[in-house]
Design an enzyme around this catalytic site. Structure first.
Site, PDB file in Angstrom:
ATOM      1  N   SER A 155      -7.452   6.143  -5.438  1.00 42.86           N
ATOM      2  CA  SER A 155      -7.388   6.779  -4.120  1.00 42.86           C
ATOM      3  C   SER A 155      -6.897   8.206  -4.337  1.00 42.86           C
ATOM      4  O   SER A 155      -6.328   8.520  -5.385  1.00 42.86           O
ATOM      5  CB  SER A 155      -6.391   6.014  -3.243  1.00 42.86           C
ATOM      6  OG  SER A 155      -6.064   6.750  -2.081  1.00 42.86           O
ATOM      7  N   TYR A 168       1.366   1.358  -1.809  1.00 43.10           N
ATOM      8  CA  TYR A 168      -0.033   1.738  -2.038  1.00 43.10           C
ATOM      9  C   TYR A 168      -0.121   2.899  -3.040  1.00 43.10           C
ATOM     10  O   TYR A 168      -0.914   2.852  -3.988  1.00 43.10           O
ATOM     11  CB  TYR A 168      -0.679   2.131  -0.707  1.00 43.10           C
ATOM     12  CG  TYR A 168      -2.182   2.362  -0.777  1.00 43.10           C
ATOM     13  CD1 TYR A 168      -3.068   1.300  -0.882  1.00 43.10           C
ATOM     14  CD2 TYR A 168      -2.711   3.651  -0.730  1.00 43.10           C
ATOM     15  CE1 TYR A 168      -4.437   1.504  -0.928  1.00 43.10           C
ATOM     16  CE2 TYR A 168      -4.080   3.870  -0.775  1.00 43.10           C
ATOM     17  CZ  TYR A 168      -4.947   2.790  -0.877  1.00 43.10           C
ATOM     18  OH  TYR A 168      -6.304   2.999  -0.928  1.00 43.10           O
TER      19      TYR A 168
HETATM   20  N1  LIG Z   1     -10.882   3.391   3.215  1.00 46.41           N
HETATM   21  C1  LIG Z   1     -10.173   4.364   2.716  1.00 46.41           C
HETATM   22  O1  LIG Z   1      -9.792   5.309   3.427  1.00 46.41           O
HETATM   23  C2  LIG Z   1      -9.838   4.388   1.238  1.00 46.41           C
HETATM   24  C3  LIG Z   1      -9.372   5.586   0.696  1.00 46.41           C
HETATM   25  C4  LIG Z   1      -9.070   5.646  -0.663  1.00 46.41           C
HETATM   26  C5  LIG Z   1      -9.238   4.514  -1.456  1.00 46.41           C
HETATM   27  N2  LIG Z   1      -9.674   3.359  -0.901  1.00 46.41           N
HETATM   28  C6  LIG Z   1      -9.832   2.205  -1.796  1.00 46.41           C
HETATM   29  O2  LIG Z   1     -11.204   1.877  -1.858  1.00 46.41           O
HETATM   30  C7  LIG Z   1     -11.350   0.472  -2.136  1.00 46.41           C
HETATM   31  C8  LIG Z   1     -12.328  -0.131  -1.135  1.00 46.41           C
HETATM   32  O3  LIG Z   1     -11.769  -0.031   0.161  1.00 46.41           O
HETATM   33  P1  LIG Z   1     -12.633  -0.011   1.510  1.00 46.41           P
HETATM   34  O4  LIG Z   1     -12.321   1.251   2.197  1.00 46.41           O
HETATM   35  O5  LIG Z   1     -14.051  -0.353   1.228  1.00 46.41           O
HETATM   36  O6  LIG Z   1     -11.865  -1.197   2.295  1.00 46.41           O
HETATM   37  P2  LIG Z   1     -12.408  -2.554   2.973  1.00 46.41           P
HETATM   38  O7  LIG Z   1     -11.191  -3.255   3.466  1.00 46.41           O
HETATM   39  O8  LIG Z   1     -13.479  -2.237   3.938  1.00 46.41           O
HETATM   40  O9  LIG Z   1     -13.062  -3.355   1.751  1.00 46.41           O
HETATM   41  C9  LIG Z   1     -12.267  -3.917   0.737  1.00 46.41           C
HETATM   42  C10 LIG Z   1     -12.879  -5.251   0.335  1.00 46.41           C
HETATM   43  O10 LIG Z   1     -12.051  -5.795  -0.714  1.00 46.41           O
HETATM   44  C11 LIG Z   1     -11.904  -7.177  -0.456  1.00 46.41           C
HETATM   45  N3  LIG Z   1     -10.668  -7.678  -1.063  1.00 46.41           N
HETATM   46  C12 LIG Z   1      -9.399  -7.364  -0.713  1.00 46.41           C
HETATM   47  N4  LIG Z   1      -8.533  -8.076  -1.438  1.00 46.41           N
HETATM   48  C13 LIG Z   1      -9.269  -8.849  -2.286  1.00 46.41           C
HETATM   49  C14 LIG Z   1      -8.947  -9.798  -3.263  1.00 46.41           C
HETATM   50  N5  LIG Z   1      -7.671 -10.133  -3.538  1.00 46.41           N
HETATM   51  N6  LIG Z   1      -9.949 -10.373  -3.974  1.00 46.41           N
HETATM   52  C15 LIG Z   1     -11.235 -10.062  -3.715  1.00 46.41           C
HETATM   53  N7  LIG Z   1     -11.612  -9.202  -2.765  1.00 46.41           N
HETATM   54  C16 LIG Z   1     -10.633  -8.591  -2.053  1.00 46.41           C
HETATM   55  C17 LIG Z   1     -11.883  -7.300   1.056  1.00 46.41           C
HETATM   56  O11 LIG Z   1     -12.183  -8.626   1.487  1.00 46.41           O
HETATM   57  C18 LIG Z   1     -12.903  -6.276   1.482  1.00 46.41           C
HETATM   58  O12 LIG Z   1     -14.191  -6.813   1.619  1.00 46.41           O
HETATM   59  C19 LIG Z   1      -9.946  -0.106  -2.079  1.00 46.41           C
HETATM   60  O13 LIG Z   1      -9.441  -0.240  -3.398  1.00 46.41           O
HETATM   61  C20 LIG Z   1      -9.161   0.940  -1.328  1.00 46.41           C
HETATM   62  O14 LIG Z   1      -7.791   0.911  -1.640  1.00 46.41           O
HETATM   63  C21 LIG Z   1      -9.988   3.275   0.424  1.00 46.41           C
END
Ligand SMILES: NC(=O)c1ccc[n+]([C@@H]2O[C@H](COP(=O)([O-])OP(=O)(O)OC[C@H]3O[C@@H](n4cnc5c(N)ncnc54)[C@H](O)[C@@H]3O)[C@@H](O)[C@H]2O)c1
Length: 271
Positions: A155, A168
């Site tokens: 991130s 986080y």
């Molecule tokens: N959305 C943002 O603003 C953002 C910003 C920076 C980084 N991220 C990172 O990007 C990645 C994807 O996030 P996103 O935005 O698509 O979020 P999201 O919540 O839409 O998708 C995350 C997915 O991961 C799955 N997941 C969570 N815990 C799990 C586990 N223990 N085992 C298997 N699957 C699991 C969830 O069910 C979900 O489908 C994450 O690592 C998040 O930290 C997100």
């Protein structure tokens, strides 16, 4: 014309929706078969909706629409043995593995003195142990293949602290360090390991009560509010923007890039 990852096989965690889905569809659109993992169950402590088995099926459908194969499985990245069982079987079906995208993660914002031991544990076990498990399960297949690319999703909070997210931020700095540490040892097998650092992405993670929770936390010390500002005049990016960076790192176009960070974050980590 052949695609940018033609006939490669990719493992993507957190693939039911959001960035994981976008990565799957983008890689498949460039010729890869994909192994899709998601827990598809209530996520611990989060303030947004959790993904469902139907979400994962929809990702499979979107991949298959591109003409590539998708094998989806419900597994928790915190459970290494279950993950290994599913991945080993799917890799056997698809004939090998070239790309690992460790994307699954959770985010629970809170002021530092409202973070419970449970929130800290849930964040670290999903975002750090889960990523480690994914590499430990996936990397042996890449070693057997004689090379490959591993992409760990961190991130902007793994480059510059995002306030009101101590667990986080700690987890995402750990992911960045883990990428470099794995890159060192896996280099001998022609395996590259890099981290991706998105800013604010328009996915379900940003929905639900997240904006309210962050807003309430900021009101505790609003001097920090500008830390969420990006250099480019945008509020968020789309999951597809992050998928472009993932595709680049997955493809041979980046064949000499390893142990590095790429931040499709509109410049928030430099503000
Ligand atoms: N959305 C943002 O603003 C953002 C910003 C920076 C980084 N991220 C990172 O990007 C990645 C994807 O996030 P996103 O935005 O698509 O979020 P999201 O919540 O839409 O998708 C995350 C997915 O991961 C799955 N997941 C969570 N815990 C799990 C586990 N223990 N085992 C298997 N699957 C699991 C969830 O069910 C979900 O489908 C994450 O690592 C998040 O930290 C997100």
């Amino acid at each position: 014309m052949s695609g940018r990852v033609e006939n490669k096989v990719a493992l993507i965690t957190g693939a039911a929706r959001g960035q994981g889905r976008a990565d799957a569809v983008r890689l498949a659109g460039e010729g890869a078969d994909v192994i899709l993992v998601d827990v598809c169950a209530p996520l611990p402590g989060v303030l947004y909706e959790s993904a469902t088995p139907e979400d994962l099926q929809e990702t499979e459908r979107l991949v298959e629409k591109t003409g590539r194969r998708a094998i989806g499985g419900i597994a928790d990245v915190r459970d290494a043995e279950r993950l290994r069982g599913f991945v080993d079987d799917a890799v056997a079906q698809l004939g090998g593995l070239d790309i690992v995208v460790a994307n699954a993660g959770i985010c629970i914002p809170a002021p530092w003195d409202e973070v419970t031991p449970q929130i800290f544990d849930d964040t670290m076990s999903t975002n750090v142990t889960g990523v480690w498990n994914t590499v430990i399960v996936g990397a042996p297949h890449l070693v057997r293949r004689g090379g490959g690319s591993i992409i760990l999703v961190s991130s902007s909070a793994g480059l510059k602290v995002k306030p009101f997210m101590v667990p986080y931020s700690a987890s995402k700095f750990a992911v960045r360090g883990m990428a470099k540490a794995f890159a060192a040892e896996l280099g001998q097998h022609h395996i590259r390991v890099n981290s991706v650092h998105p800013g604010t992405v328009n996915t379900p993670m940003g929905g639900g009560d997240m904006a309210d929770a962050i807003g309430a936390a900021i009101s505790r010390y609003d001097r920090l509010a500008p830390m969420f500002t990006s250099l480019l005049p945008v509020t968020w990016t789309e999951a597809e923007d992050v998928a472009q960076a993932v595709l680049f790192l997955a493809s041979d176009e980046s064949r000499y890039i390893t142990a590095h960070e790429i931040a499709p974050d509109a410049g928030v980590s430099e503000f």
